[in-house]
Design a protein around this motif. Structure first.
Motif, short mmCIF file in Angstrom:
data_model
loop_
_atom_site.label_atom_id
_atom_site.label_comp_id
_atom_site.label_asym_id
_atom_site.label_seq_id
_atom_site.Cartn_x
_atom_site.Cartn_y
_atom_site.Cartn_z
N HIS A 1 36.64 44.02 46.99
CA HIS A 1 35.85 45.15 46.49
C HIS A 1 34.70 44.64 45.63
O HIS A 1 34.93 44.08 44.55
N PRO A 2 33.46 44.79 46.08
CA PRO A 2 32.31 44.22 45.36
C PRO A 2 32.20 44.67 43.91
O PRO A 2 31.83 43.87 43.04
N ALA A 3 32.54 45.92 43.63
CA ALA A 3 32.38 46.43 42.26
C ALA A 3 33.27 45.72 41.26
O ALA A 3 32.94 45.63 40.07
N SER A 4 34.41 45.22 41.72
CA SER A 4 35.35 44.59 40.79
C SER A 4 35.21 43.08 40.74
O SER A 4 35.88 42.44 39.92
N ARG A 5 34.37 42.50 41.57
CA ARG A 5 34.25 41.04 41.60
C ARG A 5 33.81 40.45 40.28
O ARG A 5 34.35 39.42 39.85
N PRO A 6 32.82 41.02 39.58
CA PRO A 6 32.45 40.44 38.28
C PRO A 6 33.60 40.40 37.29
O PRO A 6 33.74 39.44 36.52
N TYR A 7 34.44 41.43 37.31
CA TYR A 7 35.57 41.48 36.37
C TYR A 7 36.65 40.48 36.77
O TYR A 7 37.27 39.86 35.90
#
Length: 611
Positions: free
Chosen positions: A209-215
């Motif tokens: 899931h791209p949105a959670s990759r930074p976290y």
């Protein structure tokens, strides 16, 4: 003179066959689990088949004149394919599965076992059995490889052969092969209920899931363990299976592997294997593999372009078919003993259970201890060992009998003994990190493990005591596999099954919309997990692993939809995380695909999901 040369070539050929078969037998009998060094055995047997294959190529004309049959060539190639498949089952390396499929497909295309292809009017009954075994082995490889069209083709071929054999070999009993046909068609009927959906394997295109990759990139915990090994088994009466692979273990096995993606997915489809590595035929249909596939070396180049180098290795999986409790514990002991440092073992166990006469939840609420004559014997035997473990049960104390009152059946129903697996049997293995998934109608018995661990706190997934469906009469729970396992491996398909939708009822546009909603929800839940300051160490130490993280998200989804759509008593819906601080409130996630009306509160120190 020519006859003597032909006879000498045939004699040498059969000697090489016997030598290779002896080595093959030793490798075939090795256990399919554990990390003990066994590569030298495989190197020896592959070299033996390399010599055999090379010799029959170089002396083909002499061997044909001395009576070499096409099925004998096919038998050699089939053994090589079988070796590759056994190596895949030992290591979970996808390249070995690819190799096995390539060899079996070559045998099929060249019709080595077909009497019509050899020019003979009628096939021998012994050769017919060899042909049936080849089809069955190839079908198992194609099933695990997700080659749906090939599975259907092979199933029809086996059915046709069995029907033909009953007509042409009336004196021979083919009853067992009739059962094999029934097994595979039953398996296909259940497994292909939703044929146009994404695979069970972890696919980077759908499951990251791209949105959670930074976290996830910034996520860190005091301790991180690597997911290296898994032990998978199920034991139910009349469960759907093919060969020694049950439907539930098949789904979990697929769920714990990478789906080819990235550069492989875009540039190297498996269907192009023959274009990438041309195979020529000479006289009598002999295969000459220009890629070196028939060389017999275990590290050959054929799979180099058929595996995705961007993906990490699959975790090793030991799949046990209907083990006894003692065999299950012996394998578990071997895996835990050989587990690399800072690693975790996933144990998936699906089986029917036996609950004690006194319900565990009632004992928890009333504070009454349950003591029988049997309990006193068990308490006297194990009480000293258990006294050192942190316990909290009735009035703050947990009786040692609680570990041995309930059990799972790993054998015929009707008695315990070596067929009974008790929660207390797992406690010695908690010296190493464990991720336990218990799928049973007696799963609540394993709640006692929480707090009783010897060193490492165990991660627990406990199934509901019974499945929940909108229309229970329309679902054959015995023949459709476990609902809980289905949620962990194919959540949206499991949801559709729960509410009574089938592939015929589902519009693909709506289905894809639902997948998108679920993906958004999973992405937001990942963010909540990665940013939580009160996340229990049990979950924090495994959250970086994509397989275990996906299982956690699907468990949360399973619990939320079951509590929202099929409200049950708390003791009935016993699937829960082991500590309140590691539970989550799903109602605050607006992207959730369901409407959760559960009572929720957020106490200091963590989120609590109250069903």
């Amino acid at each position: 003179m020519a006859k003597k040369e032909n006879d000498a070539a045939a004699q040498t050929f059969h000697a090489l066959v016997e030598r290779a078969d002896r080595k093959f037998g030793r490798v075939r009998d090795l256990p399919l689990y554990g990390r003990a060094p066994q590569n030298h055995y495989f190197q020896k047997v592959f070299k033996a088949y390399m010599r055999l294959w090379k010799y029959q190529q170089e002396n083909r004309s002499k061997l044909v004149e001395s009576g070499l049959n096409r099925w004998e060539i096919g038998e050699i190639a089939s053994r090589i394919g079988q070796l590759y498949f056994n190596q895949y089952m030992r290591t979970s390396e996808a390249r070995f599965l690819v190799e096995a499929y390539v060899f079996y497909e070559a045998i099929l295309e060249r019709k080595y076992f077909d009497a019509r292809g050899s020019g003979k009017p009628k096939v021998d009954v012994g050769v017919r059995f060899k042909e049936l075994r080849f089809y069955a082995r190839f079908l198992l490889v194609a099933l695990i490889f997700n080659k749906v069209d090939m599975v259907r083709l092979l199933a029809e071929r086996i059915k046709g052969l069995v029907d033909d054999s009953k007509t042409n070999f009336r004196e021979t009993n083919f009853k067992e092969w009739k059962l094999v046909v029934q097994e595979i068609f039953r398996f296909m009927e259940v497994d292909t209920a939703f044929t146009n959906v994404r695979p069970l394997r972890y696919c980077a295109l759908f499951d990251s899931h791209p949105a959670s990759r930074p976290y996830l990139a910034r996520f860190h915990a005091k301790k991180i363990v690597k997911f290296r090994d898994a032990l998978l088994t199920s034991y139910h009466r009349n469960e759907v299976k093919f060969a020694e692979l049950t439907l539930d273990t098949y789904r979990m096995m697929q769920c714990l592997e990478w789906e080819p993606s990235g550069s492989f997915f875009q540039k190297h489809p498996v269907e192009s294997v023959y274009q990438k590595h041309p195979v020529e035929s000479n006289e009598n249909g002999t295969v000459i593999d220009q890629s070196g596939a028939a060389s017999g070396l275990i590290d050959i180049n054929l799979a180099a372009d058929l595996t995705d180098p961007t993906l990490p290795p699959n975790p090793r999986k030991a799949v046990l078919y209907r083990p006894s409790a003692t065999h299950f514990l012996a394998v578990m002991a071997t895996i835990c003993e050989e587990l690399p440092p800072e690693s975790i073992v996933l144990v998936y166990l699906s089986a029917s259970g036996k609950a004690a006469c006194s319900n565990l939840s009632l004992a928890e609420s009333s504070g009454e201890s349950r003591k029988s004559s049997k309990d006193k014997v068990v308490s006297g035997e194990y009480g000293t060992e258990k006294s050192s473990a942190p316990e909290s049960h009735c009035n703050g104390k947990r009786e040692s009998s609680d570990y041995y009152d309930n059990y799972l059946w790993l054998g015929p129903r009707g008695y315990g003994g070596s067929n009974a697996l008790y929660p207390g049997d797992i406690i010695p293995f908690t010296r190493r990190p464990l991720f336990l998934i218990i799928d049973s109608d007696s799963s609540h018995a394993f709640k006692v493990l929480h707090g009783a661990e010897r060193r490492e706190p165990a991660a627990l997934f406990l199934s509901p005591l019974k499945p929940a469906f909108k229309n229970l009469s329309a679902v054959d729970t015995t023949h459709s596999g476990s609902q809980f396992t289905f949620f962990l491996t194919a959540p949206l398909q499991a949801f559709c099954q729960m509410v009574g939708l089938t592939s015929a009822d589902s519009d693909m546009d709506f289905y894809n919309d639902a997948e998108e909603i679920l993906s958004i929800a999973f992405s937001e839940w990942e963010v909540i997990l990665c940013t939580s300051k009160s996340l229990d160490l049990v979950w924090a130490q495994v959250l970086s692993d994509p397989f275990l993280r996906r299982l956690i998200l699907r468990f949360i989804f399973c619990r939320s939809v079951l509590s929202a759509f099929c409200p049950l008593e708390d003791e009935q819906l016993s699937s829960r995380l082991p500590a309140p601080s590691s539970q989550f409130c799903l109602c605050e996630m607006r992207s959730c695909a369901v409407s959760c009306n559960s009572a929720c509160k957020s106490p200091e120190g963590g989120r609590l999901f109250s069903v």
